[in-house]
Every structure is written in C-alpha cells, then in structure tokens.
Design a protein around this motif. Structure first.
Motif, PDB file in Angstrom:
ATOM      1  N   ALA A 138     -43.393  55.573  -8.791  1.00  0.00           N
ATOM      2  CA  ALA A 138     -41.928  55.532  -8.737  1.00  0.00           C
ATOM      3  C   ALA A 138     -41.412  55.997  -7.381  1.00  0.00           C
ATOM      4  CB  ALA A 138     -41.349  56.386  -9.865  1.00  0.00           C
ATOM      5  N   LEU A 139     -41.970  57.068  -6.859  1.00  0.00           N
ATOM      6  CA  LEU A 139     -41.545  57.558  -5.543  1.00  0.00           C
ATOM      7  C   LEU A 139     -41.827  56.532  -4.457  1.00  0.00           C
ATOM      8  CD1 LEU A 139     -42.765  61.269  -5.861  1.00  0.00           C
ATOM      9  CD2 LEU A 139     -40.387  60.456  -5.862  1.00  0.00           C
ATOM     10  N   MET A 140     -42.979  55.852  -4.553  1.00  0.00           N
ATOM     11  CA  MET A 140     -43.319  54.841  -3.552  1.00  0.00           C
ATOM     12  C   MET A 140     -42.428  53.607  -3.673  1.00  0.00           C
ATOM     13  SD  MET A 140     -45.489  56.190  -1.640  1.00  0.00           S
ATOM     14  CE  MET A 140     -46.410  57.727  -1.662  1.00  0.00           C
ATOM     15  N   LEU A 141     -42.062  53.232  -4.898  1.00  0.00           N
ATOM     16  CA  LEU A 141     -41.135  52.109  -5.074  1.00  0.00           C
ATOM     17  C   LEU A 141     -39.794  52.406  -4.419  1.00  0.00           C
ATOM     18  CD1 LEU A 141     -41.815  51.127  -8.809  1.00  0.00           C
ATOM     19  CD2 LEU A 141     -42.212  49.665  -6.811  1.00  0.00           C
ATOM     20  N   GLU A 142     -39.342  53.640  -4.556  1.00  0.00           N
ATOM     21  CA  GLU A 142     -38.058  54.021  -3.962  1.00  0.00           C
ATOM     22  C   GLU A 142     -38.124  54.016  -2.430  1.00  0.00           C
ATOM     23  OE1 GLU A 142     -35.039  55.207  -5.289  1.00  0.00           O
ATOM     24  OE2 GLU A 142     -35.498  55.134  -7.444  1.00  0.00           O
ATOM     25  N   ARG A 143     -39.307  54.277  -1.877  1.00  0.00           N
ATOM     26  CA  ARG A 143     -39.465  54.240  -0.428  1.00  0.00           C
ATOM     27  C   ARG A 143     -39.448  52.808   0.093  1.00  0.00           C
ATOM     28  NH1 ARG A 143     -41.265  58.399   2.612  1.00  0.00           N
ATOM     29  NH2 ARG A 143     -42.457  56.968   3.933  1.00  0.00           N
ATOM     30  N   ARG A 144     -39.968  51.881  -0.697  1.00  0.00           N
ATOM     31  CA  ARG A 144     -40.082  50.499  -0.217  1.00  0.00           C
ATOM     32  C   ARG A 144     -38.834  49.663  -0.495  1.00  0.00           C
ATOM     33  NH1 ARG A 144     -44.490  45.730  -1.861  1.00  0.00           N
ATOM     34  NH2 ARG A 144     -43.451  44.137  -0.586  1.00  0.00           N
ATOM     35  N   PHE A 145     -38.219  49.855  -1.675  1.00  0.00           N
ATOM     36  CA  PHE A 145     -37.119  48.981  -2.083  1.00  0.00           C
ATOM     37  C   PHE A 145     -35.807  49.754  -2.212  1.00  0.00           C
ATOM     38  CE2 PHE A 145     -40.940  47.128  -4.173  1.00  0.00           C
ATOM     39  CZ  PHE A 145     -40.991  45.929  -3.464  1.00  0.00           C
ATOM     40  N   SER A 146     -34.710  49.014  -2.060  1.00  0.00           N
ATOM     41  CA  SER A 146     -33.390  49.601  -2.265  1.00  0.00           C
ATOM     42  C   SER A 146     -33.151  49.825  -3.754  1.00  0.00           C
ATOM     43  CB  SER A 146     -32.308  48.675  -1.710  1.00  0.00           C
ATOM     44  OG  SER A 146     -32.215  47.499  -2.516  1.00  0.00           O
ATOM     45  N   LYS A 147     -32.121  50.631  -4.058  1.00  0.00           N
ATOM     46  CA  LYS A 147     -31.789  50.890  -5.456  1.00  0.00           C
ATOM     47  C   LYS A 147     -31.408  49.591  -6.181  1.00  0.00           C
ATOM     48  CE  LYS A 147     -32.036  55.420  -6.196  1.00  0.00           C
ATOM     49  NZ  LYS A 147     -32.772  56.035  -7.311  1.00  0.00           N
ATOM     50  N   ASP A 148     -30.617  48.762  -5.540  1.00  0.00           N
ATOM     51  CA  ASP A 148     -30.197  47.514  -6.187  1.00  0.00           C
ATOM     52  C   ASP A 148     -31.390  46.604  -6.443  1.00  0.00           C
ATOM     53  OD1 ASP A 148     -27.588  48.286  -6.267  1.00  0.00           O
ATOM     54  OD2 ASP A 148     -26.890  46.972  -4.646  1.00  0.00           O
ATOM     55  N   ARG A 149     -32.344  46.591  -5.520  1.00  0.00           N
ATOM     56  CA  ARG A 149     -33.534  45.739  -5.708  1.00  0.00           C
ATOM     57  C   ARG A 149     -34.382  46.263  -6.865  1.00  0.00           C
ATOM     58  NH1 ARG A 149     -35.870  40.912  -5.924  1.00  0.00           N
ATOM     59  NH2 ARG A 149     -37.731  40.682  -4.613  1.00  0.00           N
ATOM     60  N   ILE A 150     -34.519  47.575  -6.958  1.00  0.00           N
ATOM     61  CA  ILE A 150     -35.278  48.163  -8.071  1.00  0.00           C
ATOM     62  C   ILE A 150     -34.606  47.841  -9.399  1.00  0.00           C
ATOM     63  CG2 ILE A 150     -35.919  50.350  -9.158  1.00  0.00           C
ATOM     64  CD1 ILE A 150     -36.411  51.445  -6.322  1.00  0.00           C
ATOM     65  N   LEU A 151     -33.286  47.975  -9.452  1.00  0.00           N
ATOM     66  CA  LEU A 151     -32.560  47.673 -10.676  1.00  0.00           C
ATOM     67  C   LEU A 151     -32.692  46.190 -11.034  1.00  0.00           C
ATOM     68  CD1 LEU A 151     -30.715  48.706 -12.918  1.00  0.00           C
ATOM     69  CD2 LEU A 151     -28.755  48.300 -11.405  1.00  0.00           C
ATOM     70  N   GLU A 152     -32.638  45.328 -10.032  1.00  0.00           N
ATOM     71  CA  GLU A 152     -32.796  43.890 -10.245  1.00  0.00           C
ATOM     72  C   GLU A 152     -34.178  43.571 -10.815  1.00  0.00           C
ATOM     73  OE1 GLU A 152     -31.370  40.377  -7.456  1.00  0.00           O
ATOM     74  OE2 GLU A 152     -33.297  41.211  -6.757  1.00  0.00           O
ATOM     75  N   LEU A 153     -35.219  44.164 -10.203  1.00  0.00           N
ATOM     76  CA  LEU A 153     -36.580  43.954 -10.697  1.00  0.00           C
ATOM     77  C   LEU A 153     -36.727  44.461 -12.130  1.00  0.00           C
ATOM     78  CD1 LEU A 153     -38.687  44.975  -7.567  1.00  0.00           C
ATOM     79  CD2 LEU A 153     -38.516  42.681  -8.558  1.00  0.00           C
ATOM     80  N   TYR A 154     -36.146  45.617 -12.399  1.00  0.00           N
ATOM     81  CA  TYR A 154     -36.231  46.207 -13.737  1.00  0.00           C
ATOM     82  C   TYR A 154     -35.602  45.293 -14.787  1.00  0.00           C
ATOM     83  CZ  TYR A 154     -35.224  49.439 -17.590  1.00  0.00           C
ATOM     84  OH  TYR A 154     -35.128  50.035 -18.818  1.00  0.00           O
ATOM     85  N   LEU A 155     -34.389  44.809 -14.498  1.00  0.00           N
ATOM     86  CA  LEU A 155     -33.683  43.985 -15.479  1.00  0.00           C
ATOM     87  C   LEU A 155     -34.362  42.638 -15.695  1.00  0.00           C
ATOM     88  CD1 LEU A 155     -30.007  44.783 -14.431  1.00  0.00           C
ATOM     89  CD2 LEU A 155     -31.153  45.467 -16.548  1.00  0.00           C
ATOM     90  N   ASN A 156     -35.166  42.207 -14.744  1.00  0.00           N
ATOM     91  CA  ASN A 156     -35.896  40.948 -14.902  1.00  0.00           C
ATOM     92  C   ASN A 156     -37.305  41.139 -15.465  1.00  0.00           C
ATOM     93  OD1 ASN A 156     -34.541  38.325 -13.719  1.00  0.00           O
ATOM     94  ND2 ASN A 156     -33.828  40.042 -12.477  1.00  0.00           N
TER      95      ASN A 156
END
Length: 668
Positions: A138-156
C-alpha cells in the motif's frame, strides 16, 4: 539484556528491508493498464461453460463514475483516503475502539489502498505476514500513483458479488445500466456490497441489501456528503434488478468459484486468466434442465468412479432465485436415508433373505407406522427395503444400531449429522438439520462403485495463460467404505426397488438402482439412484415448506428417469459387476427367507455371499394369517412410508413431530 536483543533487532530490520524491497518490486512491475482476465471454465469435452472473475469489459475512468458512488465508497470504506499515506493509524485506532465497544468485529481498519493491494497481489488469508505485505505494498502504491488513480483502479478492480468485478460490471449485473446512469440509491446499494458481496447481494437477500443501503446513506450523512432528506429519499427508492445473470450452468459456476478462490487465491482466480478443466458435461446439464422443468428443487449428478460433478441444477429458474438447492439446501431425506441402515446390517453379516419384523410395535415410546397402516409381518430384509417398510426398517435399525448407520452415512460423505440424530427416527430420514442433494449423491456413489468412495471433485486441471500447471489430478484415489460384496448386495435390493418397489416409475432400459424418499405432509420428495457410471440425486420441494403435492415415487422418480435417459443416451448399457464370492439369481420366498418352492407366490430373486445361500425350501402353504394390524396385502404394492413421530427428547415433550416419510404409493 541489551546484547541479547541485538540479533532480534538486526533480524527485524533485515526482514522489514526484504519486505519493502519485495513490495517495491511488485508495484514497480505492475502494469495497471493490463486488463484482468477471468478464469475460463471448460467441461469434459473442452466446451466453455462460463467464467469466474473479472469480465473482459471496458475500464471505467474515474470521471465517468458518478460522484454519489465515489462518495458512498469513501464514506463506508475509507473516509480519510485523501489524508493518509496508504495506511491509516487513525482509522485503525477508530476501528479497534468500535470493535472493543461492540465486543466483536464490526469495523475494519484497512484503507482503500490496502484493499487494492490485497486485491491485486495477495490472498485473503489472515496472517501477520500477509498484513505486513499488504501495508508495505500500500505504501509503495501511494508512492507510484496519485490518489485519484488509486481510487480509479480500486473501483475497477473491487468485487461486487454475483461475478461482477468493477463498477462497470456491477452496474450492468444489478441494474442493467452504465455507471454514469446510476441513481443515488443504486450507488449506495453497490457501495454497500463491498463489505460482504455474497451475503448482501440483493439477488440473494434483498432485505439485507436494503438494510445495508440505509447504513451507507447514514454514513454519507455523517461525513457531510448528503443531507438527511436526501438520504431518506434515496433509501425509499424502489429497486429494479436487471436479472443479468444465468447461463447454462450458473449454479455450478457459483459452486465452483469459492472453491477455486480458497485454493488458488482471489486475485489469481478473478484476474489471472486461469483455464479450469472439469469433468462437468454440458450435454448432461441440458438433460437436467429439461428434466426438472418448472418444478422447484434440484438435480445433481456425479461420476461414481471419480467424484466428478457431471451436472448441477439448483432450482427451476436462476434469475428467480440464485439459492443453490443442490449444494446449500438442507432438507429431510425421508426414506432415501434407509439404505445406510441396510448397508450396516449387511456389513454385520445379515443377508438379503434375513427376516425383518414388520409388525406394529412401540420402540420405547416411538411408534412408527407403515403407509395406510398395512404391515407385512416377518419378511426378508430385501423385501423390507424394496417396499420401504417403515416399521420393518426401524426394527432393523434397533437390531444393528442407529449409531452405526449414522457413522456409515458420515463416512460416505454426509456432513450435517448431529448428536440429536442418534435416535430411531433417523432411520426414516427424521434428521435435525437435513442433507443436501450433492451429499446424498456422493453417499450413494459408493453403492454404485463397489464400496469405493471418492470425494466430490469440482475440477480436474487448472493452468494459467502461460501454461503453468497449478493443479492436475487425472487419477483420483478412492477410499474403501464398504466391501464389494456388501455394495453389490445393497445394489441388488435397490435394483429390485425399481422393478417392483417404490421406484417403479424410475425404471430404465438398462441396469439401475435407487431409492425414493418423501417427508411428512409431502413437503419434500426425493429420488437418489444410479447406474454403474452415473449417480444422480433429485430433490423436489418448495422453499417456503408448503407441500409439493406428491411423493418421491410420483414426483422425483419421473424426473430422475427423464434425466438419466437424456444423460445416458447413446452410451452403451453397463451392468453392475458381480464381485468375487457372490452368487446371484436364487429365488427366495419373502415370508420365510427360504428357497421358493413351486407353490410360492411372493418370490424375490436374491444375491448371496457364497456359502450363505438358503439350503431349505419353503412350501408356501396358502392361508397363513398376517401379523399385526391390517391385512397382509393380497397384491404387491409399492410404498409403505408413513409419517413418524420422534421419541421423547430429554427435557421435552414426547412425540415431537419430525419430518419423515409421508407415504409413497407406487406412482402407477
């Protein structure tokens, strides 16, 4: 003491360094634009049955997902999503406090980023190492992607139940819409599914789904996304489900999906492009669908020589109800349970011509009755099973021990027996919990297979897109539960049940055996039967417990016959192999158990363990008076099941009603 802690501290540092290095590499090599691949399920001939996991549908950008759905998810899953770095100590503390107050797990502390990490890369096992992996990724995902991109990936990528992964599939599966067309009430319902998609699906439990929607809306009010009036209006919205579900084997796919996920992990099954090869047979499935028709109930068939599931129909209409009656229903089996008692007797050395007492009697306060209060008196064990004589069967259980019959049923695959079943009422299917059609089919499979029992095998081989073999079991190993001789003797009796007993309507033009079952007030009707190469259980019953209007011989037996004729069409007829040490074809007088003389009218043809054949002959003198209440039947009749009453329970009233046999005329 300080010196003693140094190796531990060094070890912890090394472990954490390795953990974060692995997490960094995992996230670095992740391609978010690579589409998820569902697991494709194939039948025994390589025909596609369906799929499990993410559909190959279009990715939905965040700006095309309604704000109401985004806010509903944030409100219920991670209100501090835009404030934390991937893990949320505040959220963890809040969840811990809520759980302590509730004295149970009512709130989770995982962030949306942690859930995405688990969905993309990890399994659902609850271990400390997995939780540490989740946090590091999770920490590494936050370093690589923006919050909106993480939320987009999550919802898909998040699973909404009913085979729907991602908001696009969920909106279509539940409401037949694009995500952008969802109302506030629909958005809140979808957001509520994430916590427990199977239990909260409106297809399965509308009331639970509506209650969860109210919780989501209340939470949206609490965090400031909605006014109370908006929430109340959304909570009052009527729900119109799209019914976009089904296929030719939806109940089998529903049965298979959680098994695959438990064995291979949610992420691999939902997105790994697995190819799952099974022993399922789409031709047999079509025959099962036709045979059940508009009757509510279930059909499940397995190969007794491997345990492969060959067909599974869990109800009359999947869009009407997704409840899988083939695997999830627990129903009283009626007289379909009797063969377990008779198998124990044969294991103990009783023979088909051993005499059973079908005479009215009181078994310590328990008084079973035959159909129409007609009793045969002393008759052979085989005749008592063929005609499904209640009193004779209970008498036999009192001699051989009902505990032994329950133990055998358990060994054959019945998992729902309880200590409360340790009474003679169990002989006639009066069980506290009941049984499922799948487990009844598995239990009878050992009779068909010479006493060898195979666990049910949902799939045979699993490979991924790269050809890596995750599972391969071409030759399953059976476990001996009955001797070949006993299995054959029991089959010999159950074959006769189709020729002259309660199962006459199920008679096939090939060797077959089986047993009817009917419960009190005609609530459930059963037929479980088999050939050497296929065993099938048919259950007919309404979910609300109202009578089905017929017995196992009248309702379930014709369905079983229609299925078997369709499933086995074009296959050569096979006979049950006679094991070593068994002799067949000996005519026996049913009242004396001796060899039938020329004057004998009531004759059965029996198999015997070599050396136990009757030596004496019966003269069959006419005019013998019948035993017990009522006259001995002057003509053969099939079906002697009747309602039963359970013996007194400790601390309770005597004669508490239990579901059981309700009486089975021949169906002629």
């Amino acid at each position: 003491m300080a010196v003693a802690w140094k190796p531990v501290a060094v070890g912890a540092i090394v472990f954490l360094a390795w953990l974060f290095a692995r997490a960094w590499w995992t996230v670095r090599t992740f391609d978010p634009d690579r589409p998820a691949r569902s697991a494709a399920i194939f039948d025994v001939q390589g025909r596609l049955i369906g799929s499990v996991g993410a559909p190959r549908s279009a990715f939905v950008p965040l700006d095309r997902i309604p704000r109401a759905l985004v806010e509903a998810v944030l409100a219920t899953e991670d209100t501090r999503f835009y404030q934390h770095p991937g893990i949320d100590p505040v959220g963890i503390a809040r969840a811990l406090l809520a759980n302590v107050r509730a004295r149970g797990v009512v709130q989770g502390g995982s962030t949306i980023t942690q859930q995405l990490a688990r969905t993309l890369f990890l399994t659902t096992e609850r271990t400390l190492v997995r939780k540490l992996d989740e946090a590091a990724i999770a920490l590494m995902l936050e370093r690589r992607f923006s919050k909106d991109r993480i939320l987009e990936l999550y919802l898909n990528r998040v699973y909404f139940g009913e085979g729907a992964t991602g908001v696009g599939a969920a909106a279509f599966t539940y409401f037949g819409k694009l995500p952008s067309q969802l109302s506030l009430g629909e958005s809140a319902m979808l957001a509520g599914l994430i916590r427990a998609p199977s239990a909260l699906s409106p297809y399965r439990d509308m009331d639970a789904s509506l209650r969860r929607r109210r919780v989501v809306l209340a939470r949206m009010v609490e965090v400031g996304y909605l006014s109370p009036a908006q929430a109340e209006a959304a909570a009052s919205e009527p729900v119109h489900l799209a019914g976009v579900r089904g296929g030719i084997a939806p109940w089998y796919i529903d049965y298979l999906a959680p098994i695959l996920e438990r064995q291979f992990g949610f992420n691999l099954v939902q997105r790994g492009g697995l190819r799952v090869h099974t022993g399922f047979d789409l031709r047999m499935q079509e025959a099962a669908i036709r045979a059940l028709g508009r009757r509510q109930g279930a059909i499940v068939a397995i190969d007794p020589r491997s345990g492969d599931v060959k067909a599974m129909v869990g109800g009359r209409d999947y869009l009407e109800s997704q409840f899988n009656r083939a695997t999830e229903a627990r129903r009283q089996p009626g007289s379909a349970f009797k063969p377990f008692v008779y198998a124990v007797a044969l294991e103990q050395g009783w023979q088909l011509n051993s005499i059973v007492q079908d005479v009215p009697r009181d078994f310590d306060g328990y008084r079973p009755h035959n159909y129409r209060d007609r009793y045969w008196g002393p008759v052979t064990l085989k005749h008592a099973l063929v005609m499904s004589l209640n009193v004779g069967s209970v008498w036999l259980a009192s001699q051989v021990g009902v505990d032994r019959a329950l133990a055998l049923a358990s060994a054959l695959g019945i998992t729902t027996l309880t200590p409360d079943d340790r009474n003679l009422a169990a002989t006639l299917g009066g069980l506290r919990v009941g049984v499922s059609p799948l487990e009844m089919a598995q239990a009878y499979a050992a009779f068909a297979n010479g006493g060898l029992s195979y666990p049910v095998r949902p799939f045979v081989r699993v490979v991924d897109e790269d050809g890596y073999v995750w599972y391969d079991q071409p030759s399953p190993q059976g476990r001996r539960v009955l001797s070949p001789q006993v299995a054959y003797l029991l089959t010999d009796a159950l074959r006769d049940a189709l020729q002259r007993g309660t199962g006459q309507v199920a008679r096939l033009d090939r060797p077959a055996a089986g047993k009817t079952g009917t419960t009190d007030r005609l609530v459930s009707a059963w037929f479980v039967g088999y050939t050497p190469d296929l065993v099938a259980a048919v259950y007919v019953g309404n979910d609300d417990g109202t009578p089905v209007g017929g017995t196992g011989g009248v309702l379930a037996a014709p369905i079983w016959k229609a299925f078997m004729e369709g499933a086995l069409r074009g296959r050569p007829s096979q006979d049950f192999p006679v094991p070593d040490g068994v002799v067949t074809g000996i005519d026996v007088d049913i009242f004396s158990g001796r060899r039938a003389g020329g004057l004998c009218r009531w004759v059965e043809r029996d198999a015997f363990v070599a050396g136990t054949e009757p030596s004496g002959w019966s003269l069959c003198v006419i005019g013998i008076q019948p035993a017990g209440k009522g006259a001995r039947p002057q003509e053969p009749f099939a079906g002697s099941e009747a309602p039963l009453t359970a013996p007194a329970e400790p601390g309770g009233g005597a004669g508490a009603p239990l579901p059981s046999e309700g009486g089975e005329p021949s169906g002629r």
